[in-house]
Design an enzyme around this catalytic site. Structure first.
Site, PDB file in Angstrom:
ATOM      1  N   LYS A   1       1.401  -0.689   2.874  1.00  0.00           N
ATOM      2  CA  LYS A   1       0.942   0.672   3.154  1.00  0.00           C
ATOM      3  C   LYS A   1      -0.561   0.817   2.886  1.00  0.00           C
ATOM      4  O   LYS A   1      -1.285   1.380   3.688  1.00  0.00           O
ATOM      5  CB  LYS A   1       1.681   1.701   2.277  1.00  0.00           C
ATOM      6  CG  LYS A   1       3.168   1.805   2.552  1.00  0.00           C
ATOM      7  CD  LYS A   1       3.793   2.856   1.624  1.00  0.00           C
ATOM      8  CE  LYS A   1       3.562   2.568   0.163  1.00  0.00           C
ATOM      9  NZ  LYS A   1       4.569   1.854  -0.561  1.00  0.00           N
TER      10      LYS A   1
ATOM     11  N   ARG B   1       8.567  10.576  -1.043  1.00  0.00           N
ATOM     12  CA  ARG B   1       9.406   9.489  -1.537  1.00  0.00           C
ATOM     13  C   ARG B   1      10.867   9.920  -1.650  1.00  0.00           C
ATOM     14  O   ARG B   1      11.729   9.099  -1.900  1.00  0.00           O
ATOM     15  CB  ARG B   1       8.993   9.147  -2.962  1.00  0.00           C
ATOM     16  CG  ARG B   1       7.886   8.173  -3.095  1.00  0.00           C
ATOM     17  CD  ARG B   1       8.448   6.801  -3.208  1.00  0.00           C
ATOM     18  NE  ARG B   1       7.715   5.893  -4.075  1.00  0.00           N
ATOM     19  CZ  ARG B   1       6.419   5.688  -4.066  1.00  0.00           C
ATOM     20  NH1 ARG B   1       5.645   6.349  -3.259  1.00  0.00           N
ATOM     21  NH2 ARG B   1       5.879   4.809  -4.889  1.00  0.00           N
TER      22      ARG B   1
ATOM     23  N   ARG C   1      -0.527  -9.880  -6.664  1.00  0.00           N
ATOM     24  CA  ARG C   1      -1.393  -8.796  -6.216  1.00  0.00           C
ATOM     25  C   ARG C   1      -2.455  -8.415  -7.254  1.00  0.00           C
ATOM     26  O   ARG C   1      -2.175  -8.272  -8.431  1.00  0.00           O
ATOM     27  CB  ARG C   1      -0.528  -7.575  -5.899  1.00  0.00           C
ATOM     28  CG  ARG C   1      -1.317  -6.375  -5.477  1.00  0.00           C
ATOM     29  CD  ARG C   1      -0.499  -5.434  -4.683  1.00  0.00           C
ATOM     30  NE  ARG C   1       0.439  -4.686  -5.503  1.00  0.00           N
ATOM     31  CZ  ARG C   1       1.158  -3.683  -5.020  1.00  0.00           C
ATOM     32  NH1 ARG C   1       1.073  -3.364  -3.757  1.00  0.00           N
ATOM     33  NH2 ARG C   1       1.992  -3.041  -5.797  1.00  0.00           N
TER      34      ARG C   1
ATOM     35  N   ARG D   1      -1.809  -4.306 -11.591  1.00  0.00           N
ATOM     36  CA  ARG D   1      -1.245  -3.011 -11.956  1.00  0.00           C
ATOM     37  C   ARG D   1      -0.218  -3.170 -13.058  1.00  0.00           C
ATOM     38  O   ARG D   1       0.555  -4.112 -13.053  1.00  0.00           O
ATOM     39  CB  ARG D   1      -0.600  -2.366 -10.727  1.00  0.00           C
ATOM     40  CG  ARG D   1      -1.578  -1.551  -9.931  1.00  0.00           C
ATOM     41  CD  ARG D   1      -1.049  -1.136  -8.588  1.00  0.00           C
ATOM     42  NE  ARG D   1       0.310  -0.608  -8.618  1.00  0.00           N
ATOM     43  CZ  ARG D   1       0.934  -0.158  -7.533  1.00  0.00           C
ATOM     44  NH1 ARG D   1       0.317  -0.168  -6.370  1.00  0.00           N
ATOM     45  NH2 ARG D   1       2.152   0.299  -7.614  1.00  0.00           N
TER      46      ARG D   1
ATOM     47  N   ARG E   1      11.524  -0.378  -9.009  1.00  0.00           N
ATOM     48  CA  ARG E   1      10.866   0.296  -7.877  1.00  0.00           C
ATOM     49  C   ARG E   1      11.564  -0.019  -6.563  1.00  0.00           C
ATOM     50  O   ARG E   1      11.761   0.856  -5.722  1.00  0.00           O
ATOM     51  CB  ARG E   1       9.393  -0.123  -7.795  1.00  0.00           C
ATOM     52  CG  ARG E   1       8.506   0.661  -8.787  1.00  0.00           C
ATOM     53  CD  ARG E   1       7.278  -0.125  -9.184  1.00  0.00           C
ATOM     54  NE  ARG E   1       6.360  -0.341  -8.088  1.00  0.00           N
ATOM     55  CZ  ARG E   1       5.476  -1.339  -8.054  1.00  0.00           C
ATOM     56  NH1 ARG E   1       5.389  -2.215  -9.051  1.00  0.00           N
ATOM     57  NH2 ARG E   1       4.677  -1.462  -7.032  1.00  0.00           N
TER      58      ARG E   1
HETATM   59  P1  ATP Z   1       2.718  -0.078  -3.329  1.00  0.00           P
HETATM   60  O1  ATP Z   1       3.120  -1.155  -4.289  1.00  0.00           O
HETATM   61  O2  ATP Z   1       2.759  -0.497  -1.908  1.00  0.00           O
HETATM   62  O3  ATP Z   1       1.476   0.631  -3.705  1.00  0.00           O
HETATM   63  P2  ATP Z   1       4.609   1.507  -4.662  1.00  0.00           P
HETATM   64  O4  ATP Z   1       5.549   2.426  -4.011  1.00  0.00           O
HETATM   65  O5  ATP Z   1       5.215   0.527  -5.586  1.00  0.00           O
HETATM   66  O6  ATP Z   1       3.869   0.949  -3.441  1.00  0.00           O
HETATM   67  P3  ATP Z   1       2.640   3.447  -5.429  1.00  0.00           P
HETATM   68  O7  ATP Z   1       2.894   4.181  -4.168  1.00  0.00           O
HETATM   69  O8  ATP Z   1       1.273   3.058  -5.760  1.00  0.00           O
HETATM   70  O9  ATP Z   1       3.483   2.124  -5.535  1.00  0.00           O
HETATM   71  O10 ATP Z   1       3.274   4.307  -6.614  1.00  0.00           O
HETATM   72  C1  ATP Z   1       3.255   3.815  -7.938  1.00  0.00           C
HETATM   73  C2  ATP Z   1       4.162   4.674  -8.798  1.00  0.00           C
HETATM   74  O11 ATP Z   1       3.699   6.034  -8.778  1.00  0.00           O
HETATM   75  C3  ATP Z   1       5.609   4.762  -8.338  1.00  0.00           C
HETATM   76  O12 ATP Z   1       6.386   3.691  -8.812  1.00  0.00           O
HETATM   77  C4  ATP Z   1       6.020   6.096  -8.963  1.00  0.00           C
HETATM   78  O13 ATP Z   1       6.236   5.971 -10.347  1.00  0.00           O
HETATM   79  C5  ATP Z   1       4.788   6.953  -8.774  1.00  0.00           C
HETATM   80  N1  ATP Z   1       4.796   7.681  -7.483  1.00  0.00           N
HETATM   81  C6  ATP Z   1       3.949   7.484  -6.437  1.00  0.00           C
HETATM   82  N2  ATP Z   1       4.218   8.329  -5.425  1.00  0.00           N
HETATM   83  C7  ATP Z   1       5.273   9.076  -5.829  1.00  0.00           C
HETATM   84  C8  ATP Z   1       6.048  10.110  -5.235  1.00  0.00           C
HETATM   85  N3  ATP Z   1       5.779  10.543  -3.990  1.00  0.00           N
HETATM   86  N4  ATP Z   1       7.070  10.631  -5.951  1.00  0.00           N
HETATM   87  C9  ATP Z   1       7.352  10.206  -7.178  1.00  0.00           C
HETATM   88  N5  ATP Z   1       6.680   9.235  -7.815  1.00  0.00           N
HETATM   89  C10 ATP Z   1       5.644   8.664  -7.158  1.00  0.00           C
HETATM   90 MG    MG Z   2       0.231   1.772  -2.577  1.00  0.00          MG
END
Ligand code: ATP
Ligand code: MG
Length: 217
Positions: free
Chosen positions: A17, A91, A125, A158, A169
């Site tokens: 993403k 989400r 990553r 991270r 996750r």
């Molecule tokens: P990526 O690894 O591709 O960045 P990801 O889904 O693991 O995707 P992020 O989108 O960066 O990671 O989100 C990191 C954390 O932030 C999630 O695991 C969650 O705890 C919180 N988070 C992010 N967006 C939301 C949301 N829309 N609703 C609830 N929690 C969220």
């Molecule tokens: Mg992301």
């Protein structure tokens, strides 16, 4: 006047993403809003929100819907007559429904990547936190190891990119995202893009957006 687009990009953790969004930003005049980057910014700056969400995020759990909606609404409020793409939000079905009462989306891009690919990607990553730029020690290394290509600043791993949080996750994603996908399918906004790598997916996303921007309003 140029056509404005308002869109969402969906995909599992590490599905690309962030990478696809940054290419969208580079190719088209679009603002990228990443819920994860916004949350990590709050944690970094130790705001009230940041203090509240830190341990939830480290465990790989989801931040409560109402808090998340408030944060995203605050960000969208500052954008006027500019295209934007939301990454990481919504989400949950509740978030998707709340968003639909505030804004009219043009489309939803859904990145469909095999789960076994995701795990390898997350393990290697490295990110540049201020910009959200993402690297991989093997598949997409920075020019200088450990440093961001653009600013030369340090890259970090991270705190939620560890085996335990990752597992959580991915399982939360599999549980919460189907109703979101269903919601966008019903509203005829959903577009699936399949592939193993971002390089494979990107040309398809690029032509889709270019076509959208070319069409008359
Ligand atoms: P990526 O690894 O591709 O960045 P990801 O889904 O693991 O995707 P992020 O989108 O960066 O990671 O989100 C990191 C954390 O932030 C999630 O695991 C969650 O705890 C919180 N988070 C992010 N967006 C939301 C949301 N829309 N609703 C609830 N929690 C969220
Ligand atoms: Mg992301």
């Amino acid at each position: 006047m140029a056509k404005i687009l308002q869109a969402v990009i969906l995909g599992a953790p590490a599905s690309g993403k962030g990478t696809i969004s940054s290419r969208i930003v580079k190719s088209f005049d679009v603002i990228h809003l990443s819920s994860g980057d916004i949350l990590r910014g709050h944690i970094e700056n130790q705001t009230d929100y940041g203090v509240r969400v830190k341990s939830t995020i480290e465990k790989g759990l989801l931040v409560p819907d109402d808090l998340m909606v408030t944060l995203i609404e605050n960000e969208l409020k500052h954008i006027h007559r500019k295209s934007w793409i939301l990454d990481g939000f919504p989400r949950t079905r509740v978030q998707a429904e709340m968003l639909s009462t505030k804004v009219k989306l043009d489309f939803v891009i859904n990145l469909v990547v095999d789960f076994d690919v995701l795990i390898d990607r997350i393990k290697g990553r490295w990110v540049h936190l201020p910009s959200g730029r993402v690297y991989h020690s093997e598949f997409n290394p920075p020019i200088v190891p450990g440093k961001d290509d653009i600013t030369g600043e340090d890259l970090v791993q991270r705190s939620d990119d560890n085996a335990k949080s990752l597992h959580k996750r991915l399982s939360l994603y599999s549980e919460k995202i189907p109703p979101v996908i269903e919601f966008y399918k019903e509203s005829k906004l959903l577009h699936n893009f399949h592939g193993k790598t971002s390089n494979e997916i990107w040309p398809k996303v690029y032509s889709f957006i270019a076509q959208f921007l070319k069409e008359e309003n």
